[in-house]
Design a protein around this motif. Structure first.
Motif, short mmCIF file in Angstrom:
data_model
loop_
_atom_site.label_atom_id
_atom_site.label_comp_id
_atom_site.label_asym_id
_atom_site.label_seq_id
_atom_site.Cartn_x
_atom_site.Cartn_y
_atom_site.Cartn_z
N UNK A 255 -1.36 1.87 10.26
CA UNK A 255 -1.57 2.68 11.52
C UNK A 255 -0.99 4.12 11.04
N UNK A 256 0.09 4.36 10.24
CA UNK A 256 0.68 5.67 10.06
C UNK A 256 -0.33 6.53 9.44
N UNK A 257 -1.28 5.57 8.36
CA UNK A 257 -2.26 6.30 7.84
C UNK A 257 -3.53 6.99 8.63
N UNK A 258 -3.68 6.07 9.41
CA UNK A 258 -4.88 6.24 10.31
C UNK A 258 -4.68 7.28 11.27
N UNK A 259 -3.20 7.08 11.98
CA UNK A 259 -2.76 8.11 12.92
C UNK A 259 -2.91 9.64 12.24
N UNK A 260 -2.21 9.65 10.84
CA UNK A 260 -2.56 10.98 10.27
C UNK A 260 -3.69 11.39 10.42
N UNK A 261 -4.91 10.69 9.89
CA UNK A 261 -6.19 11.22 9.89
C UNK A 261 -6.48 11.60 11.20
N UNK A 262 -6.32 10.77 12.34
CA UNK A 262 -6.75 11.26 13.66
C UNK A 262 -5.96 12.57 14.06
N UNK A 263 -4.63 12.76 13.74
CA UNK A 263 -4.17 13.93 14.16
C UNK A 263 -4.98 15.10 13.34
N UNK A 264 -5.11 14.96 12.18
CA UNK A 264 -5.83 16.16 11.47
C UNK A 264 -7.20 16.33 12.00
N UNK A 265 -7.96 15.17 12.65
CA UNK A 265 -9.19 15.40 13.24
C UNK A 265 -9.20 16.21 14.25
N UNK A 266 -8.03 16.21 15.36
CA UNK A 266 -8.00 16.82 16.38
C UNK A 266 -7.34 18.15 16.25
N UNK A 267 -6.85 18.53 14.89
CA UNK A 267 -6.46 19.85 14.60
C UNK A 267 -4.98 19.94 14.94
N UNK A 268 -4.35 18.72 15.04
CA UNK A 268 -2.98 19.01 15.21
C UNK A 268 -1.99 19.12 13.86
N UNK A 269 -0.86 19.72 13.86
CA UNK A 269 -0.02 19.84 12.70
C UNK A 269 0.43 18.75 12.32
N UNK A 270 0.44 18.48 10.85
CA UNK A 270 0.66 17.31 10.34
C UNK A 270 2.32 16.79 10.68
N UNK A 271 3.33 18.03 10.72
CA UNK A 271 4.45 17.49 11.04
C UNK A 271 4.84 16.63 12.43
N UNK A 272 3.81 16.91 13.23
CA UNK A 272 4.17 16.20 14.46
C UNK A 272 3.67 14.84 14.34
N UNK A 273 3.39 14.26 13.26
CA UNK A 273 3.14 12.77 13.00
C UNK A 273 4.44 12.13 13.27
N UNK A 274 5.52 12.79 12.90
CA UNK A 274 6.84 12.08 13.00
C UNK A 274 7.24 11.60 14.67
N UNK A 275 6.58 12.57 15.41
CA UNK A 275 6.95 12.00 16.92
C UNK A 275 5.97 10.74 17.10
N UNK A 276 4.91 10.61 16.94
CA UNK A 276 3.75 9.71 16.82
C UNK A 276 4.36 8.39 16.34
N UNK A 277 4.83 8.69 15.14
CA UNK A 277 5.33 7.33 14.20
C UNK A 277 6.67 6.93 14.81
N UNK A 278 7.19 7.79 15.11
CA UNK A 278 8.78 7.44 15.77
C UNK A 278 8.38 6.49 16.80
N UNK A 279 7.59 6.98 17.91
CA UNK A 279 7.22 6.29 19.16
C UNK A 279 6.39 5.01 18.58
N UNK A 280 5.76 4.99 17.88
CA UNK A 280 5.12 3.65 17.30
C UNK A 280 6.11 2.81 16.93
N UNK A 281 7.31 3.22 16.29
CA UNK A 281 8.42 2.23 15.80
C UNK A 281 8.97 1.69 17.28
N UNK A 282 9.29 2.38 18.05
CA UNK A 282 10.03 2.06 19.31
C UNK A 282 9.18 1.06 20.21
#
Length: 348
Positions: A233-260
């Motif tokens: 999930x983290x791998x695919x989310x990272x690819x999608x975040x890059x796809x939409x042009x988001x900064x990679x450091x914001x993956x921390x918010x999505x992955x943290x939210x995924x965990x919760x």
């Protein structure tokens, strides 16, 4: 002291009253048309019937008909509507909000365009504000459950918006020793990251149901499979975040939210039921009346990725978990995790 008006008295908006009130601000909590019973109960004894917590004595409560009164003199407006109330919020609330007061929303989600573009809700709010109006839109993203925020568990979130000065101002009103706030002007990065977690949390929790099915026992846990799905999930989310042009450091918010999200809530429920072997229709029948943002986000994200694949922008083989989730939800497929599609060779 500032005046902060909350629109909608759901669990998250109501939980946010804790740091705001404790920072010495005047709190006005306005219920939506669906929150009448909540507001009536709060007026009686400050007890929130769905958050199941007692709010601070001194908060002012309003029904939706009293919204204009609650807006008078407000320094900040916080929108607490869920994604399923987006149309109501756009049609009924945005037209009456004053332009000079910043808006902060907790609504997580995104919409896919015909060309496969994925657009976060703050942009949708901006598009749907009345013509000629220029509201100051900001949003919250990150791993933070309403219950634990109300209980003062340490939480780290991100506030995002277009104006750095506004973001610093809002943080000054709301940050506490337990509510920790990063700020960013990368609205797409923050909001898309946290929206994606809904789709992938459903994918991870398939392993919970599969473990229960294999062991024949409710509550059985197999952490290897959950961890593997979490990593994919983290791998695919990272690819999608890059796809939409988001900064990679914001993956921390999505992955943290995924965990919760994996550890509780409605998304865990649907993923677990599907993993146990129920069809999507059977699982939805079991959860009748429960709103499931994960299904909406998974469907929209998969649809966007497939459109981009048709245009030659992406390779569907890079998103095997997302494609399997979509097949389960929208094509009647049985749960059959494509484990081999997650592996790769990294050889020099």
């Amino acid at each position: 002291m500032s005046v902060i008006t909350f629109v909608c008295a759901g669990q998250m908006a109501s939980a946010l009253t804790f740091p705001v009130f404790e920072n010495g601000h005047e709190v006005r909590l306005v219920g939506s048309p669906l929150d009448r019973e909540i507001i009536n109960g709060l007026r009686k004894d400050n007890y929130h019937i769905t958050l199941k917590r007692t709010l601070h004595d001194g908060i002012k409560y309003y029904q939706i008909e009293e919204f204009e009164e609650a807006l008078e003199g407000a320094d900040l407006i916080i929108g607490g509507v869920s994604s399923f109330g987006l149309d109501w919020f756009c049609d009924e609330i945005l037209p009456v909000l004053p332009e000079e007061v910043p808006l902060l929303t907790v609504t997580k989600g995104m919409v896919d365009r015909e060309d496969g573009t994925m657009v976060p809700y703050p942009y949708i709010f901006e598009e749907r504000q009345p013509e000629g109006k220029h509201l100051n839109f900001n949003a919250i993203g990150g791993p933070c459950t309403s219950y634990e925020l109300a209980d003062h568990d340490n939480s780290h979130v991100a506030f995002c918006g277009k104006d750095p000065k506004t973001l610093k101002y809002i943080r000054s009103l709301m940050a506490t020793d337990y509510y920790h706030i990063s700020i960013s002007t990368d609205v797409v990065g923050v909001e898309c990251a946290v929206a994606l977690k809904n789709a992938y949390a459903l994918g991870v929790t398939l392993a919970v149901g599969l473990a229960e099915k294999k062991d024949g026992k409710i509550g059985a846990q197999h952490y290897n499979s959950q961890a593997a799905l979490f990593g994919q999930s983290m791998k695919e989310m990272g690819k999608l975040l890059n796809l939409v042009g988001g900064k990679p450091e914001h993956l921390v918010h999505g992955v943290g939210d995924l965990y919760v999200t994996v550890f509780g809530g409605r998304t865990r429920m649907i993923g677990t039921l599907l993993g146990r072997g129920l069809t999507f229709e059977q699982a939805m029948e079991d959860l009748k009346g429960v709103t499931l943002e994960s299904i909406v986000i998974a469907t929209r994200t998969a649809r966007a990725v497939k459109k981009l694949a048709e245009r030659g922008k992406v390779d569907l083989k890079e998103y095997p978990l997302l494609m399997h989730i979509d097949a389960i939800l929208n094509q009647g497929a049985e749960v059959d995790i494509p484990w081999d599609a997650f592996t790769w060779d990294d050889l020099d």
